[in-house]
Design a protein around this motif. Structure first.
Motif, mmCIF file in Angstrom:
data_model
loop_
_atom_site.group_PDB
_atom_site.id
_atom_site.type_symbol
_atom_site.label_atom_id
_atom_site.label_comp_id
_atom_site.label_asym_id
_atom_site.label_seq_id
_atom_site.Cartn_x
_atom_site.Cartn_y
_atom_site.Cartn_z
ATOM 1 N N PHE A 39 0.821 -1.216 0.000
ATOM 2 C CA PHE A 39 0.000 0.000 0.000
ATOM 3 C C PHE A 39 0.853 1.264 0.000
ATOM 4 O O PHE A 39 0.339 2.364 0.210
ATOM 5 C CB PHE A 39 -0.895 0.015 1.250
ATOM 6 C CG PHE A 39 -1.670 -1.254 1.431
ATOM 7 C CD1 PHE A 39 -1.508 -2.023 2.574
ATOM 8 C CD2 PHE A 39 -2.543 -1.709 0.442
ATOM 9 C CE1 PHE A 39 -2.222 -3.204 2.741
ATOM 10 C CE2 PHE A 39 -3.242 -2.892 0.600
ATOM 11 C CZ PHE A 39 -3.085 -3.640 1.755
ATOM 12 N N LEU A 40 2.170 1.146 -0.194
ATOM 13 C CA LEU A 40 3.078 2.284 -0.075
ATOM 14 C C LEU A 40 3.783 2.538 -1.398
ATOM 15 O O LEU A 40 4.199 1.605 -2.089
ATOM 16 C CB LEU A 40 4.121 2.029 1.017
ATOM 17 C CG LEU A 40 3.603 1.990 2.440
ATOM 18 C CD1 LEU A 40 4.652 1.416 3.387
ATOM 19 C CD2 LEU A 40 3.222 3.398 2.891
ATOM 20 N N GLU A 41 3.958 3.840 -1.715
ATOM 21 C CA GLU A 41 4.726 4.261 -2.879
ATOM 22 C C GLU A 41 5.963 4.997 -2.388
ATOM 23 O O GLU A 41 5.908 5.667 -1.348
ATOM 24 C CB GLU A 41 3.890 5.219 -3.751
ATOM 25 C CG GLU A 41 2.662 4.587 -4.386
ATOM 26 C CD GLU A 41 3.027 3.574 -5.446
ATOM 27 O OE1 GLU A 41 2.241 2.648 -5.681
ATOM 28 O OE2 GLU A 41 4.129 3.718 -6.026
ATOM 29 N N SER A 43 8.594 7.731 -1.522
ATOM 30 C CA SER A 43 8.401 9.157 -1.301
ATOM 31 C C SER A 43 9.536 9.940 -1.949
ATOM 32 O O SER A 43 10.682 9.476 -1.954
ATOM 33 C CB SER A 43 8.379 9.447 0.203
ATOM 34 O OG SER A 43 7.313 8.751 0.806
ATOM 35 N N ARG A 46 12.795 14.604 0.810
ATOM 36 C CA ARG A 46 12.208 15.680 1.593
ATOM 37 C C ARG A 46 13.138 16.873 1.537
ATOM 38 O O ARG A 46 14.324 16.757 1.804
ATOM 39 C CB ARG A 46 12.070 15.187 3.030
ATOM 40 C CG ARG A 46 11.383 16.155 3.924
ATOM 41 C CD ARG A 46 11.623 15.753 5.364
ATOM 42 N NE ARG A 46 10.376 15.419 6.029
ATOM 43 C CZ ARG A 46 10.323 15.117 7.337
ATOM 44 N NH1 ARG A 46 11.415 15.036 8.042
ATOM 45 N NH2 ARG A 46 9.174 14.854 7.905
ATOM 46 N N ALA A 738 14.170 7.692 14.585
ATOM 47 C CA ALA A 738 13.328 7.255 13.459
ATOM 48 C C ALA A 738 12.473 6.061 13.791
ATOM 49 O O ALA A 738 11.613 5.670 13.002
ATOM 50 C CB ALA A 738 14.207 6.921 12.267
ATOM 51 N N GLU B 235 9.242 9.903 11.356
ATOM 52 C CA GLU B 235 10.368 10.327 10.531
ATOM 53 C C GLU B 235 10.438 9.516 9.242
ATOM 54 O O GLU B 235 10.040 8.342 9.222
ATOM 55 C CB GLU B 235 11.692 10.144 11.292
ATOM 56 C CG GLU B 235 11.840 11.022 12.529
ATOM 57 C CD GLU B 235 12.032 12.480 12.164
ATOM 58 O OE1 GLU B 235 11.644 13.352 12.972
ATOM 59 O OE2 GLU B 235 12.554 12.761 11.069
ATOM 60 N N PRO B 236 10.914 10.162 8.200
ATOM 61 C CA PRO B 236 11.173 9.381 6.982
ATOM 62 C C PRO B 236 12.215 8.308 7.252
ATOM 63 O O PRO B 236 13.114 8.502 8.076
ATOM 64 C CB PRO B 236 11.735 10.418 5.991
ATOM 65 C CG PRO B 236 11.376 11.743 6.554
ATOM 66 C CD PRO B 236 11.268 11.585 8.034
ATOM 67 N N ILE B 250 10.344 6.079 2.532
ATOM 68 C CA ILE B 250 8.967 6.541 2.783
ATOM 69 C C ILE B 250 9.028 7.723 3.727
ATOM 70 O O ILE B 250 9.682 7.677 4.761
ATOM 71 C CB ILE B 250 8.113 5.413 3.417
ATOM 72 C CG1 ILE B 250 8.074 4.180 2.485
ATOM 73 C CG2 ILE B 250 6.714 5.907 3.745
ATOM 74 C CD1 ILE B 250 7.355 4.432 1.178
ATOM 75 N N ASP B 251 8.325 8.733 3.332
ATOM 76 C CA ASP B 251 8.124 9.865 4.228
ATOM 77 C C ASP B 251 6.688 9.731 4.761
ATOM 78 O O ASP B 251 5.713 9.972 4.024
ATOM 79 C CB ASP B 251 8.297 11.170 3.460
ATOM 80 C CG ASP B 251 8.182 12.369 4.379
ATOM 81 O OD1 ASP B 251 8.297 13.509 3.882
ATOM 82 O OD2 ASP B 251 7.968 12.193 5.609
ATOM 83 N N ALA B 253 4.782 11.381 6.535
ATOM 84 C CA ALA B 253 3.907 12.552 6.494
ATOM 85 C C ALA B 253 3.174 12.628 5.165
ATOM 86 O O ALA B 253 1.990 12.988 5.107
ATOM 87 C CB ALA B 253 4.751 13.805 6.735
ATOM 88 N N SER B 254 3.892 12.272 4.099
ATOM 89 C CA SER B 254 3.259 12.378 2.792
ATOM 90 C C SER B 254 2.588 11.089 2.365
ATOM 91 O O SER B 254 1.679 11.100 1.537
ATOM 92 C CB SER B 254 4.304 12.804 1.752
ATOM 93 O OG SER B 254 5.341 11.852 1.684
ATOM 94 N N ALA B 255 3.025 9.959 2.937
ATOM 95 C CA ALA B 255 2.514 8.667 2.469
ATOM 96 C C ALA B 255 1.305 8.182 3.237
ATOM 97 O O ALA B 255 0.592 7.278 2.799
ATOM 98 C CB ALA B 255 3.624 7.637 2.546
ATOM 99 N N GLN B 258 -2.406 8.274 1.628
ATOM 100 C CA GLN B 258 -2.589 7.319 0.543
ATOM 101 C C GLN B 258 -2.588 5.898 1.049
ATOM 102 O O GLN B 258 -3.365 5.037 0.609
ATOM 103 C CB GLN B 258 -1.448 7.519 -0.482
ATOM 104 C CG GLN B 258 -1.624 6.700 -1.744
ATOM 105 C CD GLN B 258 -0.424 6.849 -2.672
ATOM 106 O OE1 GLN B 258 0.703 7.001 -2.226
ATOM 107 N NE2 GLN B 258 -0.667 6.803 -3.963
ATOM 108 N N TYR B 259 -1.740 5.653 2.034
ATOM 109 C CA TYR B 259 -1.661 4.317 2.608
ATOM 110 C C TYR B 259 -2.997 3.927 3.227
ATOM 111 O O TYR B 259 -3.520 2.821 3.000
ATOM 112 C CB TYR B 259 -0.542 4.272 3.657
ATOM 113 C CG TYR B 259 -0.529 3.015 4.485
ATOM 114 C CD1 TYR B 259 -1.175 2.981 5.724
ATOM 115 C CD2 TYR B 259 0.099 1.863 4.024
ATOM 116 C CE1 TYR B 259 -1.181 1.815 6.475
ATOM 117 C CE2 TYR B 259 0.100 0.709 4.777
ATOM 118 C CZ TYR B 259 -0.534 0.689 6.008
ATOM 119 O OH TYR B 259 -0.541 -0.463 6.750
#
Lengths: 741, 320
Positions: A39-41, A43, A46, A738, B235-236, B250-251, B253-255, B258-259
């Protein structure tokens, strides 16, 4: 500050790279395992709003590492030291000029003189200069001490003047010996170096491959010494040479090796041989050869005055020797009556090594001195038979001398025969000959003679007890129980020859002797006895020195002629005596090859000279020398003639002296090869003439001494280590942050 | 019977975090079932007991021979066991053992696999208690372990042992295990699939359809971690797929948005597929008490079985 390679400073522009990477960093701060990515694309990176640098210290460390690396590669150095070098401080220079035989090649000597003058021109007012010539040895022409003692205005002139006396000789080259000696000379008086910045050796030479430079590898060069090579180039690299193989003429002829250097172009040569007189033709008293001016330069030349050369020639035509190879040719049919030959190679432009000399080896001389009565013409006397018994052969010569002739004892090449009682002087002579190693033979025609024989060998009569009396012989006695293994009887060690019964002995002496007691120095051995048991031949030996050398007296207990026996008429008499002489002459004597530069003791050549020896050089120069105290230095190639008066009459011999074979290896050594041998050569090549090139060389010298780049590299490495540690630490901190909450 | 979800009832059940600290699966299961039965007694899920259809509260006139004395001893309450016909229930527990089940958010100290195994163990326990045949299939991309459904001494222990020692598998593929079950099981029974179902949906429909067509009763437990639903990362980072190993930057915040959209769509597709096939579907997050998951499951199953065609049981004989 100056730089040897300033273009490397452009590498500092690379410092922008860490900044760039820092700003657009998208390095993820951690790794998160997740059940599925369906389900992830991915990114996009940043980019923060401010695009600011987050870790200043890290960036500074990286930038510093890049800058220092660029700085190190540009090879910085301080130029102000160079100026000090030029203006304020002096150097000490030793000029080495090659005078070996290879420098006789066309054009080399003129180049050498030119280079010396250039060095003198470059010398500063505070510099010290020494001029040294070398071949196999170092020859100082002007030392540093002399230089210091001269007026400053006259120094260079003196050096140039001494240079005019110099010229190439005939000797070989030994760089491995000469350079270390020159360094010692250079660094001598070390306290003077406090005011001297640089010690320099300037080598002016053709640096040929046969210079014996290999031993330089073992030499530990001082850091304060630099070597500059002024390499001399011959007009042509073509060179071939010849050497005599062995020291004798073999059955198939005289063997000569023809060599051709690798860089040579000619491949076909002719070999010519001509016989020369080994002794001077002139009978006039020896004089110095004439010297006359021969050219406009005022130089003199010695004209050979005595050697005569004859035709016909012997020749081998069209010898093919490819470059870098050698070939052995055989010169046969040389006349056996001629002893000295000159061999010449034609077809080669470099002529200094195109001659070789050969002299047939001289047979050794054995002197037989007779102490006895009688006349050589009286058939009733022993002397009559002895003088005729000893024969000269091509293998050795025999000088038969009466007892009144004085000559030096020559060790084991002499035979002394005693057949009468000796007075004190004569006894002393014989005893001296015995101790010198002569073989003494005593004909014991009387009891007193027999007892005298023991006294010769063992002077202290209380060591060995003996007595001699006349033996009672019934009819005649015969020799029996002969020690055939002893050298005296060895020629008869054969079934056909070992019959000693045909020698009747009507009278002989008998001896009562005891083995030596209390002294291991002397022994008496019966070599043959009569059939009645009495000793017929006894050998008395005494150890003469700690080396184990022994003196020997052979005592025959019977007379050799007259009423005692007919020994001198016996078929075995002459072979026995000549075999004795053969042994004394020696059959395994080696003849050595002589090369220019060697020295020999005159006595070794004129072993039985009774007076001064006359020597004639190949150039014709003659001299007369005392054989005991003189050494002959073989300074030129050719035939050296030596004449003297022996006890039996005049004698002479000749010596062939040739060039050092290594001197014919004229291909030059490369500078890299010399560096590989450890010679501290600068990086720049020699023969720098322009001031700009000199300045560049000095700059390199300065930089190579200061070596700032090493410290800069070290600093760069330390900074990189710090950066690595800091980056790792920051990464760990970020990874913890992280982790999902 | 109306079903009401009472939070106070939920809070009385064991906290999964506490429960999962019990390392022994056997003890863990007993703790769950004890809490479950206690809840059963006091729970307003009346329909539950009826739904469970093996028990009914004793009323006067019932044959005391069918009293469940164990429950009476434990709870001092009397219940009548309703016996099925001579055909007992055969239940096949399909437990997903793939790597994706090893995910567990850092706030929980246990993974989806731990939760799924505990759930499977509880179901096996219940089945065994009521003398039904229980079997186990552990699978990832293939069948790792298969215990045929039986009712016999030691069957529960064997199932618990298999669950306890199961090692983490590879990727998920429902096709082969469901084919094995379909090929292995002749008689109709109950198939309980316990998986995160994070796989393409078309395979699921096809594979479950085979079983449904064969007459099996299907139950699907979809086990998900709360973090998988919420995707609350700060965090990414490099996200690594636990099954394929693929890493993607994957960031969150942006993903996130959509997820969640894709996940919700997937969940809806799964639910729709299950409904289409007549399967009971239960979404269980690993932070919910197991008892509640079980209760919800029972309730839904009861609703589904209310239809006339689905039950094969006979009413208990009334005592004379």
């Amino acid at each position: 500050m100056s730089f040897l390679a300033p273009l490397y400073m452009a590498g500092m522009a690379a410092v922008a790279l860490p900044i760039l990477f820092h700003m657009i960093r998208r390095t993820p701060k951690g790794k998160v395992p997740f059940s599925t990515l369906m389900f992830l694309e991915p990114s996009p990176p940043r980019v923060t709003r401010r695009s600011s640098i987050e870790h200043w210290l890290l960036l500074l460390l990286r930038a510093a590492a890049v800058i220092l690396l660029a700085f190190a590669f540009s090879r910085p150095f301080l130029r102000q030291s160079e100026d000090q070098l030029i203006t304020g401080e002096s150097k000490r220079t030793a000029i080495l000029v090659d005078i070996s035989a290879s420098m006789r090649r066309e054009g080399l000597w003129a180049q050498a003189l030119k280079q010396v003058n250039l060095v003198l021109d470059d010398a500063g007012p505070l510099d010290e200069v020494s001029l040294l010539a070398f071949d196999r040895q170092l020859q100082p022409l002007l030392t540093f001490e002399e230089w210091d003692g001269l007026e400053a205005s006259t120094r260079e002139a003196i050096v140039r003047q001494r240079l005019t006396t110099l010229k190439p000789g005939w000797l070989g080259t030994d760089l491995g010996r000469v350079l270390p000696e020159a360094v010692t000379t250079l660094l001598d008086h070390a306290d003077k170096l406090q005011s001297v910045r640089q010690a320099e050796l300037i080598l002016i030479s053709d640096i040929q491959r046969g210079s014996r430079a290999e031993s330089l590898q073992a030499f530990d060069w001082p850091d304060s010494v630099t070597v500059q090579i002024r390499s001399l180039k011959a007009k042509t690299n073509d060179n071939s040479s010849l050497q005599i193989v062995g020291t004798t003429i073999h059955q198939d002829g005289l063997r000569i090796r023809v060599n051709n250097e690798l860089d040579s172009r000619p491949e076909r040569f002719d070999l010519l041989a001509e016989a020369v007189d080994a002794v001077p033709v002139s009978t006039e008293p020896p004089t110095v050869a004439q010297t006359i001016p021969t050219d406009t330069s005022g130089k003199t030349q010695i004209i050979p005055a005595t050697h005569r050369r004859e035709i016909p020639e012997w020749a081998i035509r069209d010898i093919h020797v490819p470059p870098g190879q050698n070939r052995v040719v055989k010169l046969s049919d040389l006349p056996s009556e001629r002893t000295a030959f000159r061999l010449t190679l034609t077809g080669d432009k470099t002529s200094f090594d195109n001659e070789a000399w050969f002299v047939r080896p001289s047979p050794p001389i054995v002197t037989v001195q007779y102490h006895g009565d009688g006349d050589a013409s009286d058939a009733q006397s022993l002397r009559y038979y002895l003088e005729r018994a000893f024969l000269s052969t091509p293998a050795r010569e025999v000088d038969f001398v009466a007892e009144d002739v004085e000559f030096p004892s020559t060790g084991n090449q002499g035979l002394t025969i005693v057949s009468h009682l000796l007075d004190d002087d004569q006894f002393q002579k014989v005893e001296t000959a015995f101790k010198a190693g002569n073989q003494v033979l005593v004909v014991g025609a009387t009891s007193e003679l027999c007892e005298q024989a023991f006294r010769i060998a063992v002077p202290q009569s209380d060591i060995l007890k003996y007595s001699a009396t006349e033996a009672a012989v019934d009819g005649y006695a015969m020799l029996g129980n002969v020690q055939l293994q002893h050298p005296l009887f060895q020629p008869f060690d054969d079934a056909k020859l070992s019959d000693f019964t045909k020698l009747p002995v009507w009278k002989h002496r008998t001896l009562k002797h005891q083995a030596v007691t209390g002294s291991p120095k002397a022994t008496a051995t019966v070599l043959a006895s009569f059939d009645n048991g009495d000793p017929a031949v006894i050998e008395i030996k005494q150890r003469l020195d700690v080396s184990g050398r022994e003196g020997s007296v052979l005592l025959f207990t019977f007379g050799w002629h007259g009423s005692d026996s007919r020994f001198v008429l016996w078929s075995k008499f002459v072979p026995m005596m000549n075999h004795l002489v053969d042994r004394l002459a020696g059959t395994d004597r080696e003849t050595t090859r002589l090369t220019v530069g060697e020295s020999i003791h005159v006595r070794d050549v004129a072993s039985n000279a009774t007076s001064d020896v006359e020597i004639t050089m190949p150039s014709g120069t003659r001299s007369t020398v005392n054989p005991e105290s003189s050494t002959l230095r073989l300074n030129e190639p050719g035939v050296f003639s030596i004449a003297w008066k022996g006890p039996a009459g005049p004698r002479s011999t000749a010596l062939a002296v040739n060039l050092d074979p290594l001197e014919s290896r004229t291909s030059p050594l490369g500078l890299d090869e010399l560096r590989a041998l450890g010679v501290p050569l600068p990086e720049a090549t020699v023969d720098l003439q322009s001031p700009e090139e000199k300045r560049q060389l000095q700059a390199r010298e300065l930089e190579s001494r200061q070596r700032f780049w090493q410290w800069v590299i070290l600093a760069s490495v330390l900074i990189l280590l710090a950066e690595t540690w800091l980056a790792g630490r920051l990464a760990q901190q970020t990874q913890h942050a992280a982790q999902p909450s | 019977m109306a079903r009401s979800q009472n939070n106070s009832s939920i809070t009385r059940f064991a906290d999964p975090a506490v429960l999962m600290r019990i390392r022994s699966l056997d003890l863990r299961v007993k703790a769950v079932m004890e809490g479950f039965f206690n809840g059963l007694h006091r729970s307003p899920f009346h329909g539950f007991s009826v739904e469970f259809n093996e028990y009914r509260q004793y009323t006067e006139g019932d044959d005391p021979r069918y009293l469940d004395w164990k429950i009476a001893a434990r709870s001092d309450r009397y219940y009548i066991k309703l016996f099925e016909d001579e055909t007992n229930l055969r239940c096949h527990l399909l437990v997903d053992n793939s790597r994706s089940m090893s995910f567990g958010s850092s706030s929980l100290e246990y993974t989806k696999a731990d939760y799924a195994k505990t759930l499977a163990a509880c179901l096996a326990y219940c089945l065994t208690q009521q003398r039904d045949a229980a079997g186990l299939v552990l699978f990832d991309e293939d069948v790792d372990d298969l215990i045929p459904a039986r009712f016999r001494h030691g069957q529960l222990r064997q199932i618990l042992g298999a669950l306890e020692k199961a090692e983490q598998g590879q990727s998920t593929d429902l096709t082969r295990p469901l084919e094995r079950v379909a090929g292995h099981v002749r008689k109709r029974g109950l198939v309980v699939l316990i998986s995160d179902l994070l796989a393409p949906i078309d395979g699921l429909e096809r594979n479950l359809g085979y079983l449904a067509a064969a007459g099996h009763e299907l139950v699907v437990f979809q086990i998900l971690d709360p973090q998988e639903l919420a995707f609350e990362f700060d965090e990414p980072a490099l996200f690594q797929d636990m099954e394929t190993g693929r890493e993607v930057y994957i960031d969150p915040a942006s993903a996130k948005k959509q997820y969640r959209e894709k996940l919700d769509q997937h969940l809806a597709d799964v639910q729709r597929t299950c409904e289409k096939l007549g399967a009971v579907y239960e979404l269980a997050t690993t932070d919910r008490p197991l008892e509640v998951a079980l209760s919800e499951f029972m309730l839904r199953r009861a609703r589904m079985k209310a239809g006339p065609t689905r039950s094969s049981r006979q009413p208990a004989r009334r005592a004379v």
